[in-house]
Design a protein around this motif. Structure first.
Motif, PDB file in Angstrom:
ATOM      1  N   VAL A 152       0.842  -1.205   0.000  1.00  0.00           N
ATOM      2  CA  VAL A 152       0.000   0.000   0.000  1.00  0.00           C
ATOM      3  C   VAL A 152       0.871   1.248   0.000  1.00  0.00           C
ATOM      4  N   GLY A 153       1.908   1.254   0.836  1.00  0.00           N
ATOM      5  CA  GLY A 153       2.795   2.417   0.901  1.00  0.00           C
ATOM      6  C   GLY A 153       3.483   2.683  -0.426  1.00  0.00           C
ATOM      7  N   LEU A 154       4.015   1.635  -1.047  1.00  0.00           N
ATOM      8  CA  LEU A 154       4.717   1.812  -2.313  1.00  0.00           C
ATOM      9  C   LEU A 154       3.757   2.273  -3.418  1.00  0.00           C
ATOM     10  N   ALA A 155       2.555   1.691  -3.452  1.00  0.00           N
ATOM     11  CA  ALA A 155       1.585   2.091  -4.476  1.00  0.00           C
ATOM     12  C   ALA A 155       1.119   3.524  -4.271  1.00  0.00           C
ATOM     13  N   TYR A 156       0.904   3.908  -3.016  1.00  0.00           N
ATOM     14  CA  TYR A 156       0.461   5.283  -2.747  1.00  0.00           C
ATOM     15  C   TYR A 156       1.541   6.282  -3.143  1.00  0.00           C
ATOM     16  N   LEU A 157       2.785   5.987  -2.788  1.00  0.00           N
ATOM     17  CA  LEU A 157       3.872   6.878  -3.171  1.00  0.00           C
ATOM     18  C   LEU A 157       4.027   6.936  -4.689  1.00  0.00           C
ATOM     19  N   MET A 198       3.557  15.098  -2.306  1.00  0.00           N
ATOM     20  CA  MET A 198       4.289  13.931  -1.832  1.00  0.00           C
ATOM     21  C   MET A 198       4.699  14.118  -0.379  1.00  0.00           C
ATOM     22  N   PRO A 199       4.618  13.055   0.442  1.00  0.00           N
ATOM     23  CA  PRO A 199       5.127  13.174   1.814  1.00  0.00           C
ATOM     24  C   PRO A 199       6.614  13.492   1.808  1.00  0.00           C
ATOM     25  N   ASN A 200       7.025  14.367   2.697  1.00  0.00           N
ATOM     26  CA  ASN A 200       8.430  14.725   2.813  1.00  0.00           C
ATOM     27  C   ASN A 200       9.102  13.774   3.797  1.00  0.00           C
ATOM     28  N   THR A 201       9.904  12.851   3.269  1.00  0.00           N
ATOM     29  CA  THR A 201      10.501  11.814   4.123  1.00  0.00           C
ATOM     30  C   THR A 201      11.960  12.096   4.463  1.00  0.00           C
ATOM     31  N   GLU A 202      12.522  13.171   3.968  1.00  0.00           N
ATOM     32  CA  GLU A 202      13.926  13.460   4.276  1.00  0.00           C
ATOM     33  C   GLU A 202      14.166  13.630   5.779  1.00  0.00           C
ATOM     34  N   SER A 220      18.440  -2.204   1.528  1.00  0.00           N
ATOM     35  CA  SER A 220      17.600  -1.044   1.818  1.00  0.00           C
ATOM     36  C   SER A 220      18.407   0.092   2.425  1.00  0.00           C
ATOM     37  N   LEU A 221      19.335  -0.235   3.318  1.00  0.00           N
ATOM     38  CA  LEU A 221      20.166   0.806   3.917  1.00  0.00           C
ATOM     39  C   LEU A 221      21.019   1.511   2.851  1.00  0.00           C
ATOM     40  N   VAL A 222      21.611   0.721   1.956  1.00  0.00           N
ATOM     41  CA  VAL A 222      22.421   1.309   0.883  1.00  0.00           C
ATOM     42  C   VAL A 222      21.552   2.159  -0.033  1.00  0.00           C
ATOM     43  N   ALA A 223      20.355   1.662  -0.355  1.00  0.00           N
ATOM     44  CA  ALA A 223      19.469   2.399  -1.257  1.00  0.00           C
ATOM     45  C   ALA A 223      19.020   3.721  -0.646  1.00  0.00           C
ATOM     46  N   VAL A 224      18.719   3.724   0.662  1.00  0.00           N
ATOM     47  CA  VAL A 224      18.307   4.969   1.321  1.00  0.00           C
ATOM     48  C   VAL A 224      19.432   5.987   1.282  1.00  0.00           C
ATOM     49  N   ARG A 225      20.643   5.551   1.594  1.00  0.00           N
ATOM     50  CA  ARG A 225      21.773   6.485   1.573  1.00  0.00           C
ATOM     51  C   ARG A 225      22.028   7.022   0.166  1.00  0.00           C
ATOM     52  N   GLY A 226      21.973   6.120  -0.837  1.00  0.00           N
ATOM     53  CA  GLY A 226      22.204   6.566  -2.207  1.00  0.00           C
ATOM     54  C   GLY A 226      21.149   7.535  -2.691  1.00  0.00           C
ATOM     55  N   THR A 275      13.441  10.831  -7.891  1.00  0.00           N
ATOM     56  CA  THR A 275      14.410  10.426  -6.873  1.00  0.00           C
ATOM     57  C   THR A 275      13.869  10.653  -5.469  1.00  0.00           C
ATOM     58  N   GLN A 276      13.107  11.722  -5.274  1.00  0.00           N
ATOM     59  CA  GLN A 276      12.465  11.927  -3.969  1.00  0.00           C
ATOM     60  C   GLN A 276      11.487  10.798  -3.668  1.00  0.00           C
ATOM     61  N   THR A 277      10.743  10.382  -4.693  1.00  0.00           N
ATOM     62  CA  THR A 277       9.844   9.243  -4.505  1.00  0.00           C
ATOM     63  C   THR A 277      10.631   7.974  -4.230  1.00  0.00           C
ATOM     64  N   GLU A 278      11.727   7.795  -4.946  1.00  0.00           N
ATOM     65  CA  GLU A 278      12.581   6.633  -4.729  1.00  0.00           C
ATOM     66  C   GLU A 278      13.098   6.596  -3.298  1.00  0.00           C
ATOM     67  N   LEU A 279      13.469   7.751  -2.763  1.00  0.00           N
ATOM     68  CA  LEU A 279      13.924   7.824  -1.375  1.00  0.00           C
ATOM     69  C   LEU A 279      12.819   7.380  -0.423  1.00  0.00           C
ATOM     70  N   SER A 280      11.613   7.874  -0.651  1.00  0.00           N
ATOM     71  CA  SER A 280      10.491   7.486   0.211  1.00  0.00           C
ATOM     72  C   SER A 280      10.199   5.995   0.096  1.00  0.00           C
ATOM     73  N   GLN A 281      10.230   5.466  -1.111  1.00  0.00           N
ATOM     74  CA  GLN A 281       9.952   4.045  -1.295  1.00  0.00           C
ATOM     75  C   GLN A 281      11.063   3.179  -0.704  1.00  0.00           C
TER      76      GLN A 281
END
Length: 493
Positions: A181-186, A275-279, A397-403, A456-462
């Motif tokens: 649900v989270g990924l589809a909503y984002l 978009m939700p601000n997840t930074e 996931s940790l590497v992806a979030v940092r990237g 990329t902002q969406t990618e960060l949230s996902q």
């Protein structure tokens, strides 16, 4: 009989990866036989970084934050969608039914080990030698198979472990559902944001085309300039239908996940939000000790319970070959007439006891235990694979979030520069200092950079959602401990 790492005499030791205790290898009983020690399967070492918290992460992540990670996004629509999916999703309802089935099966197994009591009544009439005779009988019967060899308790243990597996499978479905649900909503909000960016760019291209058209009429530009402006305008316009399709597909996916119709979902999401601000979430994200957090993953807990269930089945198979004992009895009334059932001599009673022990079966019991041994090995390997998968999920996931975070910062600077370039180029174009092609190139660069930044902002949230999921977020850990693979006894055969 081939040796096995889980022999028969029950002496405590560790069977599986002691993840909950952060131990790096399988352990065997100190007094286990050499054969079983040689057969013990080694598991991969946990990275040392998983056994301690990183800088600034001495405290483990908040369990509530993981259990309801979607609330950290501060988005009412996302929270409402997850709540509705957890209440209405069909896969989750199937998982609940599977759990109820496992609980009923365990209750039936427990009831089967208790004494059984029944009642009966019969009437018969026979004819012979020119005479008729009647017989009437009523009574109670009871039977009980004392668990002399322990096979009944092993069956109960296996059924209880099956309940634990079904419980954790239910939680795993909940974790997966919240993530979907989270990924589809984002994805939906991302497609809508790119729609807005593209529409704004289209408006800009149309303004430029109109400006070039006026310059052509004034003899200040050529027809080639006008064709170039129209080309950029129509290319941008052509990308809008695909974005509309993408929005509709995400809406259909969310409708399926929440058990609603697309029309009902569109009504609740009629107002397009940002978009939700997840930074900020990334800034304050504290993973703590990853090995501790992995305890929360329900798929690992289900894999551990599966090992316990298979061990109990193997133990049941072995114990069924040991001596067994049963008791049965009955009491009632028997007479030739209905009235005679009340007479003093009508009472009958019987009591029987039986002892059995199969001394020779041609190797059948040994073969059955060997079959269970192989199944137990397969279950242990599946548990090890689940641990490896968990390690990979969290690390990725940790590497992806940092990237993604680094890319967002870089693209934000690039978008600001592209906006400045466009403004300067437009001013110079209006002054006649540069050609139309330079203006169109600046507009295309801005569109491309803004779109990349948004994606990329969406990618960060996902990626953040996937990290929460990899850490087992999306459910509240149960209070009762789940049977674990590490609790299965290891002994020598």
């Amino acid at each position: 009989m081939p040796s096995h790492p889980l022999p028969d005499r029950c002496r405590p030791a560790l069977l599986a990866l002691s993840l909950a205790l952060a131990l790096p290898a399988w352990a065997a009983a100190a007094d286990a036989s050499p054969a079983s020690a040689a057969a013990a399967t080694a598991t991969p070492l946990l990275p040392m970084s998983w056994l301690r918290a990183g800088p600034g992460q001495a405290k483990p992540a908040d369990g509530t934050m993981l259990a309801q990670w979607w609330q950290q996004f501060d988005d009412a629509d996302l929270s409402a969608l997850v709540r509705e999916a957890l209440a209405r999703n069909t896969d989750l309802r199937v998982a609940r039914s599977t759990l109820a089935q496992a609980q009923a099966a365990r209750a039936a197994t427990v009831a089967g080990a208790r004494p059984q009591v029944g009642t009966s009544a019969s009437a018969s009439r026979s004819h012979g030698n020119n005479a008729n005779s009647n017989q009437f009988q009523v009574g109670l019967s009871a039977s009980w198979n004392p668990d002399l060899n322990g096979s009944q308790q092993a069956a109960i243990d296996a059924a209880g472990a099956d309940v634990a597996v079904a419980t954790q499978d239910l939680y795993a479905t909940q974790v997966s559902l919240a993530s979907e649900v989270g990924l589809a909503y984002l994805g939906l909000r991302d497609a809508q944001a790119r729609q807005r960016i593209t529409q704004a760019s289209l408006d800009s291209f149309e303004d430029s085309s109109q400006l070039v058209s006026w310059r052509v009429q004034a003899g200040l530009a050529s027809g080639l300039d006008l064709d170039q402006a129209r080309l950029s305008t129509e290319q941008t316009r052509a990308s809008l239908p695909s974005l509309t399709t993408e929005v509709a597909q995400y809406e259909s996916q969310l409708a399926l996940l929440t058990g609603r119709t697309v029309q009902a979902l569109q009504g609740s999401l009629a107002q397009v939000s940002a978009m939700p601000n997840t930074e900020p979430l990334v800034d304050r994200l504290a993973v703590g000790v990853p090995a501790d957090l992995l305890r929360q993953r329900p798929d690992l807990r289900a894999a551990e319970a599966s090992v316990a269930a298979q061990w109990s089945r193997r133990d049941q198979t072995r114990r069924e070959g040991l001596p067994s004992f049963s008791l049965s009895g009955s009491a009632g009334l028997q007479a030739l007439t209905l009235a005679g059932l009340g007479a003093s001599g009508a009472g009958i009673a019987s009591l029987a006891a039986a002892f059995s022990w199969q001394l020779f079966d041609g190797g059948q019991r040994e073969a059955l235990v060997g079959q269970q041994d192989a199944a137990l090995d397969a279950t242990r390997i599946q548990y090890e694979a689940a641990v490896l998968t968990a390690l990979k999920d969290v690390e990725d996931s940790l590497v992806a979030v940092r990237g993604s975070r680094e890319r967002v910062g870089t693209l934000r600077k690039a978008a600001t520069a592209a906006q400045n370039v466009l403004e300067a180029t437009r001013a110079r174009h209006q002054a006649g200092l540069i050609d139309t092609a330079s203006l169109l190139e600046a507009q295309r660069n801005l569109l491309s950079t803004q779109t990349s930044l948004q994606s990329t902002q969406t990618e960060l949230s996902q990626n953040l959602v996937q990290l929460y999921t990899a850490l087992g977020g999306g459910w509240t850990p149960d209070v009762e401990p789940v049977p674990s693979a590490s609790s299965v006894p290891v002994a020598s055969r």
